[in-house]
Design a protein around this motif. Structure first.
Motif, PDB file in Angstrom:
ATOM      1  N   VAL A  35      11.548  15.971  17.989  1.00 37.52           N
ATOM      2  CA  VAL A  35      11.576  16.473  19.379  1.00 37.52           C
ATOM      3  C   VAL A  35      12.525  15.338  20.246  1.00 37.52           C
ATOM      4  N   ASP A  36      11.849  14.074  20.152  1.00 37.48           N
ATOM      5  CA  ASP A  36      12.492  13.230  21.103  1.00 37.48           C
ATOM      6  C   ASP A  36      13.890  12.768  20.920  1.00 37.48           C
ATOM      7  N   PHE A  37      14.330  12.921  19.377  1.00 39.74           N
ATOM      8  CA  PHE A  37      15.539  12.567  18.996  1.00 39.74           C
ATOM      9  C   PHE A  37      16.533  13.977  19.742  1.00 39.74           C
ATOM     10  N   ILE A  86       7.103  22.314  13.564  1.00 40.49           N
ATOM     11  CA  ILE A  86       7.737  21.207  12.747  1.00 40.49           C
ATOM     12  C   ILE A  86       6.295  20.363  12.066  1.00 40.49           C
ATOM     13  N   HIS A  87       6.213  19.720  10.995  1.00 39.58           N
ATOM     14  CA  HIS A  87       5.545  18.820  10.461  1.00 39.58           C
ATOM     15  C   HIS A  87       4.841  17.806  11.477  1.00 39.58           C
ATOM     16  N   ALA A  88       3.505  17.619  11.462  1.00 43.05           N
ATOM     17  CA  ALA A  88       3.022  16.705  12.393  1.00 43.05           C
ATOM     18  C   ALA A  88       3.452  15.310  12.348  1.00 43.05           C
ATOM     19  N   GLU A  89       3.812  14.902  11.030  1.00 45.74           N
ATOM     20  CA  GLU A  89       4.399  13.428  10.768  1.00 45.74           C
ATOM     21  C   GLU A  89       5.813  13.414  11.446  1.00 45.74           C
ATOM     22  N   ASP A  90       6.576  14.496  11.427  1.00 44.76           N
ATOM     23  CA  ASP A  90       7.984  14.575  11.700  1.00 44.76           C
ATOM     24  C   ASP A  90       8.219  14.998  13.198  1.00 44.76           C
ATOM     25  N   TYR A 117      13.914  17.707   9.115  1.00 41.17           N
ATOM     26  CA  TYR A 117      12.334  17.643   9.285  1.00 41.17           C
ATOM     27  C   TYR A 117      11.986  18.561   8.466  1.00 41.17           C
ATOM     28  N   ARG A 118      10.546  18.228   8.346  1.00 42.99           N
ATOM     29  CA  ARG A 118       9.812  19.602   7.453  1.00 42.99           C
ATOM     30  C   ARG A 118       9.416  20.445   8.416  1.00 42.99           C
ATOM     31  N   ALA A 119       9.627  21.849   8.262  1.00 43.54           N
ATOM     32  CA  ALA A 119       9.354  22.763   9.010  1.00 43.54           C
ATOM     33  C   ALA A 119       8.142  23.562   8.373  1.00 43.54           C
ATOM     34  N   LEU A 120       6.976  23.810   9.128  1.00 46.42           N
ATOM     35  CA  LEU A 120       5.991  24.480   8.686  1.00 46.42           C
ATOM     36  C   LEU A 120       5.968  25.959   8.293  1.00 46.42           C
ATOM     37  N   THR A 121       5.558  26.379   7.275  1.00 46.14           N
ATOM     38  CA  THR A 121       5.886  27.866   6.834  1.00 46.14           C
ATOM     39  C   THR A 121       4.591  28.617   7.528  1.00 46.14           C
ATOM     40  N   ASP A 166       2.384  30.268   5.801  1.00 41.58           N
ATOM     41  CA  ASP A 166       1.229  30.225   5.048  1.00 41.58           C
ATOM     42  C   ASP A 166       0.738  28.554   4.684  1.00 41.58           C
ATOM     43  N   GLY A 167       1.082  27.837   5.789  1.00 39.42           N
ATOM     44  CA  GLY A 167       0.624  26.547   5.520  1.00 39.42           C
ATOM     45  C   GLY A 167       1.396  25.440   4.744  1.00 39.42           C
ATOM     46  N   ASP A 168       2.448  25.852   4.195  1.00 41.52           N
ATOM     47  CA  ASP A 168       3.389  24.709   3.312  1.00 41.52           C
ATOM     48  C   ASP A 168       4.492  24.613   4.311  1.00 41.52           C
ATOM     49  N   TYR A 169       5.480  23.727   3.720  1.00 40.34           N
ATOM     50  CA  TYR A 169       6.521  23.324   4.584  1.00 40.34           C
ATOM     51  C   TYR A 169       7.477  23.319   3.811  1.00 40.34           C
ATOM     52  N   VAL A 170       8.888  23.341   4.375  1.00 42.19           N
ATOM     53  CA  VAL A 170      10.210  23.453   3.838  1.00 42.19           C
ATOM     54  C   VAL A 170      11.252  22.478   4.718  1.00 42.19           C
ATOM     55  N   TRP A 171      11.853  21.723   3.914  1.00 47.11           N
ATOM     56  CA  TRP A 171      12.653  20.755   4.470  1.00 47.11           C
ATOM     57  C   TRP A 171      14.034  21.501   5.113  1.00 47.11           C
ATOM     58  N   ILE A 172      14.281  21.159   6.600  1.00 45.66           N
ATOM     59  CA  ILE A 172      15.427  21.905   7.335  1.00 45.66           C
ATOM     60  C   ILE A 172      16.093  21.057   7.762  1.00 45.66           C
ATOM     61  N   ARG A 173      17.261  21.516   7.668  1.00 42.33           N
ATOM     62  CA  ARG A 173      18.543  20.648   8.420  1.00 42.33           C
ATOM     63  C   ARG A 173      19.149  21.239   9.553  1.00 42.33           C
ATOM     64  N   ASP A 174      18.789  20.759  10.946  1.00 42.66           N
ATOM     65  CA  ASP A 174      19.150  21.651  12.052  1.00 42.66           C
ATOM     66  C   ASP A 174      20.428  20.885  12.554  1.00 42.66           C
ATOM     67  N   VAL A 175      21.578  21.924  12.676  1.00 40.19           N
ATOM     68  CA  VAL A 175      23.026  21.341  13.181  1.00 40.19           C
ATOM     69  C   VAL A 175      23.047  21.958  14.578  1.00 40.19           C
ATOM     70  N   VAL A 176      22.947  21.083  15.590  1.00 36.50           N
ATOM     71  CA  VAL A 176      23.012  21.587  17.089  1.00 36.50           C
ATOM     72  C   VAL A 176      24.231  21.322  17.522  1.00 36.50           C
TER      73      VAL A 176
END
Length: 313
Positions: free
Chosen positions: A72-74, A63-67, A89-93, A95-105
């Motif tokens: 995780v706490d939530f 997960i991107h450091a800013e997110d 949240y922004r998930a790290l790829t 290759d060093g980029d990121y993708v916006w992810i919606r996690d439904v739990v």
């Protein structure tokens, strides 16, 4: 690492269904905090091999450091309470980029209410986020435009009212002076009659530029109230300082030397100004300050224009 979430005769069917979706299915055992399944789609979306997702730590560190911490706490908090939830949240790829992810739990609980496992889907919402960001940017731009005078580019009456209220509250809380300068271009109707409305618009723009630069501090506000009327809101400014700002406006406008053959007081464009100052008390209202400044502006005009009127004259 388990490669499918079910066992028995239906395992192949479940796996085919799960792995044919665009969403990324996953399952985490609560006690061990380990992935027991994650769909192969994860590699296409994020680049990380399917078998590299072993523990919750692998998820957290991708997960991107800013997110990371807030996500995780939530998720941990909601899961401990047995509450289904969603997280963007922004998930790290890989290759060093990121993708916006919606996690439904979804939290699976045992008969006694304790948490057994977590199951869910990850959705790539990057396109949606880009669209949302564009909409938000457009909204901000529209909001900014709604506070700007379209002709001169300085603040409009709406912004003037808003800033005056804000600065009024600050001045009352701090016991500080707040000054207002009302400005009116002398014989502007005659200017338009002689030079035409396009040139009149150019005149308004130049006067706005002069006034805006004369009110030079960050919190000072120059606004066009309508027609040829302008106002300066000067926070933390006593009357002497406000009169000095008004005098600077008059001096710089004279230096601009905009020709005005239709004026009865000068051969260049001039302004009349009314200055008012107050240290707001609990019973005072901003409208009262505006009224005093307006009264002094009209006193300046009645006295012959091209002058500044304050409490002393």
């Amino acid at each position: 690492m388990t490669t499918h979430p079910e066992t028995g005769d239906d395992a192949g069917v479940y796996r085919t269904l799960l792995e044919s979706t665009q969403a990324i299915p996953w399952r985490i055992d609560w006690a061990s905090a380990r992935f027991t399944y994650i769909g192969p789609q994860i590699e296409r979306v994020l680049g990380w091999p399917q078998d590299s997702w072993k523990t919750v730590e692998d998820w957290a560190m991708r997960i991107h450091a800013e997110d990371r911490q807030k996500t995780v706490d939530f998720c941990v908090s909601q899961s401990q309470q047995g509450t289904d939830h969603e997280a963007d949240y922004r998930a790290l790829t890989a290759d060093g980029d990121y993708v916006w992810i919606r996690d439904v739990v979804h939290v699976i609980r045992r008969a006694d209410g304790s948490v057994d496992c977590l199951v869910g889907f990850m959705f790539d919402i990057s396109e949606r986020k880009r669209a949302e960001d564009k909409i938000l940017q457009l909204q901000k731009e529209l909001e900014a435009l709604s506070y700007r005078d379209p002709l001169t580019g300085i603040a409009n009456r709406r912004m003037f009212d808003r800033i005056l209220d804000v600065e009024w509250g600050k001045a009352r809380a701090l016991g500080a002076p707040l000054s207002l300068v009302m400005v009116d271009i002398d014989y502007f109707k005659q200017y338009n009659d002689r030079y035409g409305h396009p040139q009149g618009d150019a005149c308004l723009k130049e006067v706005a530029r002069v006034l805006d630069r004369a009110a030079a501090r960050t919190r000072d506000l120059c606004a066009r109230l309508g027609g040829e009327e302008f106002a300066l809101v000067l926070p933390a400014t006593d009357e002497a300082a406000a009169l000095a700002v008004a005098a600077r406006c008059a001096r710089r406008l004279a230096q601009a030397a905009l020709p005005h053959a239709g004026s009865a007081v000068a051969d260049i464009v001039t302004c009349s100004m009314g200055v008012a100052t107050i240290v707001p008390g609990s019973q005072d209202q901003p409208a009262g300050l505006v009224e005093v400044a307006d009264t002094r502006l009209y006193r300046a005009k009645a006295a012959g224009r091209n002058r500044i009127a304050g409490s002393a004259g």
